[in-house]
Design an enzyme around this catalytic site. Structure first.
Site, short mmCIF file in Angstrom:
data_model
loop_
_atom_site.label_atom_id
_atom_site.label_comp_id
_atom_site.label_asym_id
_atom_site.label_seq_id
_atom_site.Cartn_x
_atom_site.Cartn_y
_atom_site.Cartn_z
N THR A 70 10.57 8.46 2.03
CA THR A 70 9.88 7.62 1.06
C THR A 70 8.93 8.43 0.18
O THR A 70 8.41 9.47 0.62
CB THR A 70 9.08 6.54 1.82
OG1 THR A 70 8.21 5.88 0.92
CG2 THR A 70 8.24 7.14 2.94
N ASP A 71 8.65 7.91 -1.01
CA ASP A 71 7.65 8.56 -1.86
C ASP A 71 6.23 8.34 -1.33
O ASP A 71 5.28 9.00 -1.76
CB ASP A 71 7.76 8.06 -3.32
CG ASP A 71 7.55 6.57 -3.48
OD1 ASP A 71 7.37 5.86 -2.46
OD2 ASP A 71 7.56 6.09 -4.63
N GLU A 72 6.07 7.41 -0.36
CA GLU A 72 4.72 7.12 0.15
C GLU A 72 4.13 8.31 0.91
O GLU A 72 2.92 8.34 1.13
CB GLU A 72 4.74 5.88 1.04
CG GLU A 72 5.14 4.64 0.28
CD GLU A 72 4.73 3.34 0.95
OE1 GLU A 72 3.93 3.36 1.89
OE2 GLU A 72 5.21 2.29 0.49
N TYR A 86 2.42 3.76 8.50
CA TYR A 86 3.85 3.88 8.16
C TYR A 86 4.12 5.21 7.45
O TYR A 86 4.98 5.99 7.87
CB TYR A 86 4.30 2.71 7.26
CG TYR A 86 5.58 3.01 6.50
CD1 TYR A 86 6.79 3.11 7.16
CD2 TYR A 86 5.56 3.20 5.11
CE1 TYR A 86 7.97 3.41 6.47
CE2 TYR A 86 6.73 3.48 4.41
CZ TYR A 86 7.93 3.59 5.09
OH TYR A 86 9.09 3.88 4.40
N LYS A 95 6.23 8.56 8.59
CA LYS A 95 7.36 9.09 7.82
C LYS A 95 7.09 10.55 7.43
O LYS A 95 8.00 11.38 7.47
CB LYS A 95 7.62 8.25 6.57
CG LYS A 95 8.20 6.87 6.81
CD LYS A 95 9.61 6.85 7.41
CE LYS A 95 10.69 7.32 6.46
NZ LYS A 95 12.04 7.09 7.04
N ASP A 115 -7.13 -7.63 -0.40
CA ASP A 115 -6.31 -6.44 -0.63
C ASP A 115 -5.82 -5.84 0.69
O ASP A 115 -6.40 -6.07 1.76
CB ASP A 115 -7.14 -5.40 -1.40
CG ASP A 115 -6.26 -4.51 -2.26
OD1 ASP A 115 -5.02 -4.57 -2.12
OD2 ASP A 115 -6.82 -3.75 -3.07
N PRO A 117 -5.67 -2.85 3.21
CA PRO A 117 -6.54 -1.69 3.44
C PRO A 117 -5.80 -0.40 3.08
O PRO A 117 -4.62 -0.25 3.40
CB PRO A 117 -6.82 -1.73 4.95
CG PRO A 117 -6.42 -3.09 5.41
CD PRO A 117 -5.39 -3.61 4.44
#
Ligand code: NAD
Ligand code: DAU
Length: 350
Positions: A130-132, A155, A159, A285, A287
Site C-alpha cells: 500500500t501507499d500508506e 495497519y 504493512k 476524526d 486518530p
C-alpha cells in the site's frame, strides 16, 4: 502447468484479480489461499468456482504448519500475496490481528518459499502493498518508490514491516521478490466498511453518511481492475527485486467523493439529490488521520507501459451500478459481524 498461489483471494482485490486471471490464463492453476475472515466472501468467486484451473484452500497464513502443508500439497511456482487485515479503523480499534497476519503471516509465507524453491528456479513472490507505508503528504508532492517509509496507523506500520521483511529475503537469501505499492482501490466486491461502498449502502438505506473530520483529507482513487492489470503486468514483466508504485492520478477530497456518490446515485435511482446530500454528517476524526496520498506512477508507466483505463467518473458509475445489481452479494456481507463493527466504529463518534 504453472501453479500460482493467490493469498487473500476471497477478499476485495484478490477476488477481482482471480475473476480476471482464471479465464485469461487457462494453462495456469490458481490456488486461492484464504482463511475466510469477515472480509472474505466466496460469493465473489461464483463465476470461477467450477473452473478446472482454480482451487480454493482454506489456510491461515499466521499458522506456519498450515502454510507449509499447503505448499507441500501444491508446490507453487509463484505467490501473489494479498492476504492481510486491511482496514485502518479496525487496526486502531484492535491491532492484534494486523500484527499476526500482516507481519507474521508474510514471514511464514516467505519461509515456505525459501524451503520449497531452488536457488536457480523460475519462481516469484509478489507482495501487494500500500501507499500508506509512506505516511502522509502535505499539500504538494507525490510518493515515489524512493519516498522514506513513515507509516501512521497500526495497519500501515504492519504493512511497512512486511515490505521490509520481503526485501530482506531478497537481499539475504536471494529470494526472487517484487513489490507493488498502490493507492486507494474502489470497485465491485469491496466490503462496505471502506469509504465508497459504505457511503453507497448507507445512502441507499437513508442512513447518515459519516465524514471524518472536515472531509478535506485527500486520497488517490484507482478502479480495482486497473490495479489487477498492473499487478499482473509487474508479475510478468517487472524487474525482480524492484518496487512499483501504482496510482490512479485521481486525487479527491473525501467530501467530493461523497458528493459524487450522491450525484451518481441520484441519476441511477431517481432519488432526489438534496435528500441524499442531506444525509452527509461530519463525525469525529480518525486518530492519526493521514492528510493526503498521491502516487507518482511514472516508473510502472515508463517501464511497463501501464495506464489506468477508468477515470474516477467512469469507475464510480460502474461501481454504483454493480452494488445496485448485486443485492445477494450485499446480503451475504451484512452479517451480525458487520452490524457489530458499524455500531462499534460509529456508535459514539459524533
Ligand atoms: P480485504 O480485507 O478485502 O481482503 C483480505 C483477504 O485476506 C480476505 O479474503 C481475508 O479472508 C484474507 N485474510 C485475512 N487474514 C488472513 C489470514 N490470516 N490467512 C489467510 N487469509 C487471510 O483486503 P483488500 O482490500 O482486498 O486488500 C488486499 C491487499 O491489498 C492487502 O494486502 C492490502 O494491504 C493491499 N492493498 C489494498 C488497497 C485497497 O485500497 N483496498 C490498496 C493498496 C493495497
Ligand atoms: O491507500 C491505500 C489504502 O486505502 C489501503 O492500503 C487500505 O487497505 C484501504 O482500506 C484504504 O485505506 P483508507 O484508510 O484510505 O480507506 P478508507 O476507505 O477506510 O477511508 C478513505 C478516506 O475516507 C479516509 O480519509 C478516511 C475517510 N473515511 C472513511 C470512512 C470509512 C470517512 O471520512 N468516513 C468513513 O466512514
Amino acid at each position: 502447468m504453472k501453479k500460482i498461489i493467490v493469498t487473500g483471494g476471497a477478499g476485495f482485490i484478490g477476488s477481482n484479480l482471480l475473476n480476471y486471471l482464471v479465464p485469461l490464463q487457462p494453462d495456469t492453476l490458481f490456488i486461492n489461499l484464504d482463511n475466510l475472515t469477515y472480509a472474505a466472501n466466496l460469493h465473489s468467486l461464483k463465476g470461477i468456482e467450477g473452473a478446472p484451473n482454480y482451487k480454493f484452500e482454506k489456510t491461515d497464513i499466521s499458522n506456519p504448519e498450515a502454510v507449509a502443508e499447503t505448499f507441500r500439497r501444491y508446490g507453487p511456482d509463484c505467490v501473489i500475496h494479498l492476504a492481510a487485515e486491511s482496514h485502518v479503523d479496525r487496526s486502531i480499534a484492535d491491532p492484534d490481528a494486523f500484527m499476526r497476519t500482516n507481519i507474521m503471516g508474510t514471514f511464514y509465507l516467505l519461509e515456505a518459499c525459501r524451503a520449497h524453491w531452488k536457488k536457480d528456479g523460475d519462481n516469484l513472490f509478489h507482495h501487494v502493498s500500500t501507499d500508506e507505508v509512506y505516511g502522509s503528504l502535505g499539500e504538494n508532492g507525490l510518493f515515489t518508490e524512493e519516498t522514506r517509509y513513515d507509516p501512521s496507523s497500526p495497519y500501515s506500520a504492519a504493512k511497512a514491516a512486511s515490505d521490509h521483511i520481503v526485501k530482506a529475503y531478497n537481499r539475504t537469501y536471494g529470494l526472487p521478490i517484487k513489490l507493488s505499492n498502490c493507492s486507494n482501490n474502489y470497485g465491485p466486491r469491496q466490503f462496505p466498511e471502506k469509504l465508497i461502498p459504505l457511503m453507497i449502502l448507507n445512502a441507499l438505506e437513508g442512513k447518515p453518511l459519516p465524514i471524518y473530520g472536515k472531509g478535506t483529507n485527500v486520497r488517490d482513487w484507482l478502479y480495482v481492475l486497473d490495479h489487477c492489470e498492473a499487478i499482473w503486468l509487474v508479475v510478468q514483466k517487472g524487474r525482480v527485486g524492484e518496487t512499483y508504485n501504482i496510482g490512479g492520478n485521481s486525487e479527491k477530497k473525501n467530501i467530493d467523493v461523497v458528493r459524487s456518490i450522491c450525484k451518481v446515485l441520484s441519476e441511477e435511482t431517481g432519488k432526489p439529490l438534496a435528500a441524499l446530500e442531506g444525509l452527509i454528517t461530519y463525525v469525529a476524526d480518525r486518530p492519526g488521520h493521514d492528510l493526503r496520498y498521491a502516487i507518482d506512477a511514472s516508473k510502472i508507466s515508463g517501464e511497463l507501459g501501464w495506464r489506468p483505463k477508468e477515470t474516477f467518473e467512469s469507475g464510480l458509475r460502474k461501481t454504483i451500478r454493480w452494488y445496485l445489481e448485486n443485492n445477494e452479494w450485499i446480503e451475504k456481507v451484512k452479517t451480525g459481524e458487520y452490524r457489530k463493527w458499524i455500531a462499534k466504529n460509529y456508535g459514539d463518534r459524533s
